[in-house]
Design a protein around this motif. Structure first.
Motif, PDB file in Angstrom:
ATOM      1  N   PHE A   5    -118.582 -90.161  -8.270  1.00 21.91           N
ATOM      2  CA  PHE A   5    -118.396 -88.740  -8.550  1.00 21.91           C
ATOM      3  C   PHE A   5    -118.651 -88.486 -10.031  1.00 21.91           C
ATOM      4  CE2 PHE A   5    -116.183 -89.268  -4.599  1.00 21.91           C
ATOM      5  CZ  PHE A   5    -116.450 -88.086  -3.920  1.00 21.91           C
ATOM      6  N   LEU A   6    -119.545 -87.538 -10.300  1.00 24.35           N
ATOM      7  CA  LEU A   6    -119.884 -87.193 -11.673  1.00 24.35           C
ATOM      8  C   LEU A   6    -119.214 -85.873 -12.056  1.00 24.35           C
ATOM      9  CD1 LEU A   6    -123.681 -88.151 -11.699  1.00 24.35           C
ATOM     10  CD2 LEU A   6    -121.678 -89.583 -12.088  1.00 24.35           C
ATOM     11  N   THR A  11    -127.270 -79.444 -11.457  1.00 29.16           N
ATOM     12  CA  THR A  11    -128.238 -78.903 -12.414  1.00 29.16           C
ATOM     13  C   THR A  11    -128.003 -79.453 -13.811  1.00 29.16           C
ATOM     14  OG1 THR A  11    -128.407 -76.859 -11.134  1.00 29.16           O
ATOM     15  CG2 THR A  11    -129.206 -76.796 -13.405  1.00 29.16           C
ATOM     16  N   GLU A  12    -126.742 -79.561 -14.200  1.00 27.63           N
ATOM     17  CA  GLU A  12    -126.420 -80.074 -15.536  1.00 27.63           C
ATOM     18  C   GLU A  12    -126.837 -81.530 -15.694  1.00 27.63           C
ATOM     19  OE1 GLU A  12    -122.419 -77.335 -16.341  1.00 27.63           O
ATOM     20  OE2 GLU A  12    -122.253 -79.375 -15.564  1.00 27.63           O
ATOM     21  N   PHE A  43    -121.671 -84.453  -7.160  1.00 30.03           N
ATOM     22  CA  PHE A  43    -121.488 -83.628  -8.344  1.00 30.03           C
ATOM     23  C   PHE A  43    -120.377 -82.604  -8.135  1.00 30.03           C
ATOM     24  CE2 PHE A  43    -125.779 -85.198  -8.079  1.00 30.03           C
ATOM     25  CZ  PHE A  43    -126.013 -85.704  -9.352  1.00 30.03           C
ATOM     26  N   ARG A  44    -119.964 -81.942  -9.211  1.00 33.75           N
ATOM     27  CA  ARG A  44    -118.857 -80.991  -9.160  1.00 33.75           C
ATOM     28  C   ARG A  44    -119.120 -79.820  -8.224  1.00 33.75           C
ATOM     29  NH1 ARG A  44    -113.930 -82.234 -10.323  1.00 33.75           N
ATOM     30  NH2 ARG A  44    -113.494 -80.059 -10.834  1.00 33.75           N
ATOM     31  N   ASP A  45    -120.393 -79.493  -7.997  1.00 35.21           N
ATOM     32  CA  ASP A  45    -120.735 -78.375  -7.101  1.00 35.21           C
ATOM     33  C   ASP A  45    -120.944 -78.831  -5.661  1.00 35.21           C
ATOM     34  OD1 ASP A  45    -122.998 -79.793  -7.643  1.00 35.21           O
ATOM     35  OD2 ASP A  45    -124.191 -78.100  -8.351  1.00 35.21           O
ATOM     36  N   GLN A 146    -114.297 -84.527  -5.157  1.00 31.56           N
ATOM     37  CA  GLN A 146    -113.080 -85.243  -5.511  1.00 31.56           C
ATOM     38  C   GLN A 146    -111.955 -84.230  -5.665  1.00 31.56           C
ATOM     39  OE1 GLN A 146    -113.395 -87.537  -9.122  1.00 31.56           O
ATOM     40  NE2 GLN A 146    -111.191 -87.506  -9.460  1.00 31.56           N
ATOM     41  N   PRO A 147    -110.843 -84.378  -4.941  1.00 25.60           N
ATOM     42  CA  PRO A 147    -109.743 -83.419  -5.064  1.00 25.60           C
ATOM     43  C   PRO A 147    -109.198 -83.342  -6.486  1.00 25.60           C
ATOM     44  CG  PRO A 147    -109.459 -84.790  -3.118  1.00 25.60           C
ATOM     45  CD  PRO A 147    -110.569 -85.405  -3.909  1.00 25.60           C
ATOM     46  N   ASP A 148    -108.802 -82.141  -6.887  1.00 26.67           N
ATOM     47  CA  ASP A 148    -108.132 -81.946  -8.170  1.00 26.67           C
ATOM     48  C   ASP A 148    -106.648 -82.253  -8.004  1.00 26.67           C
ATOM     49  OD1 ASP A 148    -110.432 -81.043  -9.555  1.00 26.67           O
ATOM     50  OD2 ASP A 148    -110.196 -79.057  -8.666  1.00 26.67           O
TER      51      ASP A 148
END
Length: 253
Positions: A5-6, A11-12, A43-45, A146-148
């Motif tokens: 997980f990044l 896009t970033e 990725f985060r999205d 990834q859960p916060d």
């Protein structure tokens, strides 16, 4: 294939894809990956790609995208679990297993009957530990996110979070004792994709009547989880399993 997980969005991260830090160590020294090895990058999205290693330097693994993962792995609704602090490593168990079952976020709070009392330093350390557990569980279960994890000081802080959710459910053992079983079933059946749900669970001693009244006043719906009384660490897993059955298995039958 291993999954990483990044912190960036897809896009970033472009045009180059890289693993650094702990992920670099895990890929190179634990998994023994070499040039040509492939892995998943999430990725985060929630975008996930299959990537191939092109080069390994002393500090980075450089990869290129081969293809994108198309299979949906996430629950259609954003599910947050708010669990009162419990003794021992029960919250760690919930973090791991709830991640495998599709949880999007884990909140912790101190309930009136919570035996453990953590100061700010202890909360920060515990939050870091739980975040790591969620990350490893998300990798193992091939999640696309990834859960916060956020550990709150008390119920009052939790109440301030309630307006940001579309549905707030409160697992209450007194409802179960009275035979109430309809609220939870109706609530998850009525949820629409993209909605945000919060489910609140008490500690070993349960939520007090004052806490229940406070949550109801701010929009919470109390519900029973079947005829049996579940442990504090079991109830969150029951809820997620039921949601998965309702939203994924029944919907695709």
């Amino acid at each position: 294939m291993q999954r990483y997980f990044l912190e960036s969005t897809y896009t970033e991260a472009l045009p180059s894809l890289r693993l650094t830090g702990d992920d670099y160590h895990h890929a190179v020294h634990v998994m023994r990956m070499v040039v040509g090895s492939r892995c998943y990058l999430s990725f985060r999205d929630k975008r996930t790609v299959i990537a191939e290693i092109q080069q390994i330097t002393p500090t980075e693994v450089e990869l290129i995208e081969i293809s994108q993962e198309t299979m949906e792995k996430e629950l259609p609704c954003h599910v947050t679990l708010a669990c009162a602090y419990t003794k021992g490593d029960k919250l760690e168990l919930v973090a791991q297993k709830a991640t495998e079952l599709g949880m999007s976020e884990l909140l912790g709070f101190s309930g009136k009957t919570s035996v453990v009392k953590w100061d700010d330093k202890k909360l920060a350390k515990k939050e870091q530990r739980l975040t790591k557990i969620c990350k490893e569980a998300a990798e193992q279960s091939h999640r696309q996110m990834q859960p916060d994890v956020r550990l709150l000081a008390n119920m009052a802080t939790l109440v301030k979070e309630l307006p940001s959710y579309d549905v707030v459910l409160v697992a209450y053992e007194e409802s179960a004792k009275e035979g109430e079983q309809a609220t939870f079933a109706r609530a998850i059946a009525a949820c629409q994709p993209g909605q945000r749900l919060l489910v609140i669970f008490g500690p070993e001693g349960g939520l007090t009547p004052d806490e229940i009244n406070l949550l109801i006043t701010h929009g919470g719906q109390v519900c029973g989880l079947g005829p049996r009384i579940l442990r504090a660490e079991t109830a969150p897993l029951y809820v997620l399993a039921a949601m998965s059955y309702q939203w994924e298995l029944l919907a695709n039958h």
